[in-house]
Design an enzyme around this catalytic site. Sequence first.
Site, PDB file in Angstrom:
ATOM      1  CE  LYS A 133      -2.339   4.559   6.968  1.00  0.00           C
ATOM      2  NZ  LYS A 133      -3.481   4.625   8.051  1.00  0.00           N
ATOM      3  NE  ARG A 169      -2.276   0.998   3.575  1.00  0.00           N
ATOM      4  CZ  ARG A 169      -3.214   0.484   4.726  1.00  0.00           C
ATOM      5  NH1 ARG A 169      -4.362  -0.175   4.739  1.00  0.00           N
ATOM      6  NH2 ARG A 169      -3.007   0.321   5.818  1.00  0.00           N
ATOM      7  CD  GLU A 180     -12.111   5.649   4.446  1.00  0.00           C
ATOM      8  OE1 GLU A 180     -11.447   4.893   5.359  1.00  0.00           O
ATOM      9  OE2 GLU A 180     -12.105   6.059   3.588  1.00  0.00           O
TER      10      GLU A 180
END
Length: 364
Positions: free
Chosen positions: A207, A105, A243
């Site tokens: 992120k 990621r 989310e």
Amino acid sequence: MSVNKEGQIVQSPYRYGHIGDDAMSDEVDWDSLTFSLTPTDTMYITTTDIDSPWDIGELIPYGDMKMSPAAGVLNYGQGLFEGMKAYRTAEDNIVFFRPEENARRMQRGADRLKMPPVPESIFIDAVEKVVSANKKWIPPMGKGALYVRPLLFGSGPVLGVSPAPSYTFLIYVTPVGPYFKGGMSAINLLISEEYHRAAPGGSGGVKAIGNYAPGMMPSKKAKAKGYAEVIYLDAETHTFIEEVGAANFFCVKDKVLYTPELTGTILPGITRMSIIELARSRGYKVVEEKVSAEFAMAADEAFCCGTAAVISPIASITKGENTATYGDGTPQPITVELYEALTGIQNQTSEDNFSWIHPLPEGI
Ligand code: PLP
Ligand code: COI
């Protein structure tokens, strides 16, 4: 650590004396851990120029760093973070949960923010070394975990809006307890009708550090009203759940699990991905699709999940004047079953049929 003429952080020649000290720290009250920072002994660091390959880094004392005021990360937010945990298991082994996924990621995020991706082998080696050097800060099983926080950022100076000339990959660790107050007790969430976390084509799916500061004001406002966090809706139609602050969302209706599909604006959580596999292996149907707030508020159960949040049951969701409460507001059965199944694998109290556990190798 110091900074060279180009404004790059250079690695310290000093190595910390306590590396390998395994006795558990007596400086922490393991029974009252929260999700907050406890400084530990050692951190890991390596740097590279934009066009050079990454080298294996080194362990240095945990502490402040010097950086150029023109560093890419300070001026333009060219930075990423990761979050994973090292667990002390029932047998007193030290294990990680799917760290390779965090490495991958971070590589996808590096690509999006035009930073040189850290090779998976260097990432994993770094995680193992820094955890091994800080073993004494890993809480006893059931009391928490050692949170591992990798950072990748543009540390070299740049004035125009363009990629920094040099980069730092750093990992620090800290013992943590539950992310939400009260641990496994169910939380009350507020749907944000005013703010969004991410928009199509933006950076919501990686992120990026810059994704998080804009959530602080909405989160503080919700907390002031007694909610644990906000739920974000999609920025286009304001209809579908994306989310929960820093965790993914699930709801359960008639024993079927629903979670918002990954459209690029939602962070692809490793816990989310694992829960989907885990639930399917236990015979549940799991549907990844757009989940409207209306549908979620009529569901039987809801929870959010993440490395920090683990599986946090949701007691209620409020949208405007309406509040939906799940059951009697206590953790509901499928949520609890999945929590037990997931944490059982992480603590090695149940079998890891998925090969998700990555043990800390001996003698690192
Ligand atoms: N969503 C956001 C925005 C997050 O910051 C996180 C935490 O990493 C998650 C979801 C959950 O992801 P993971 O399960 O990989 O920790
Ligand atoms: C995580 O779950 O690791 C997160 O990154 C959440 C939060 C602390 C930002």
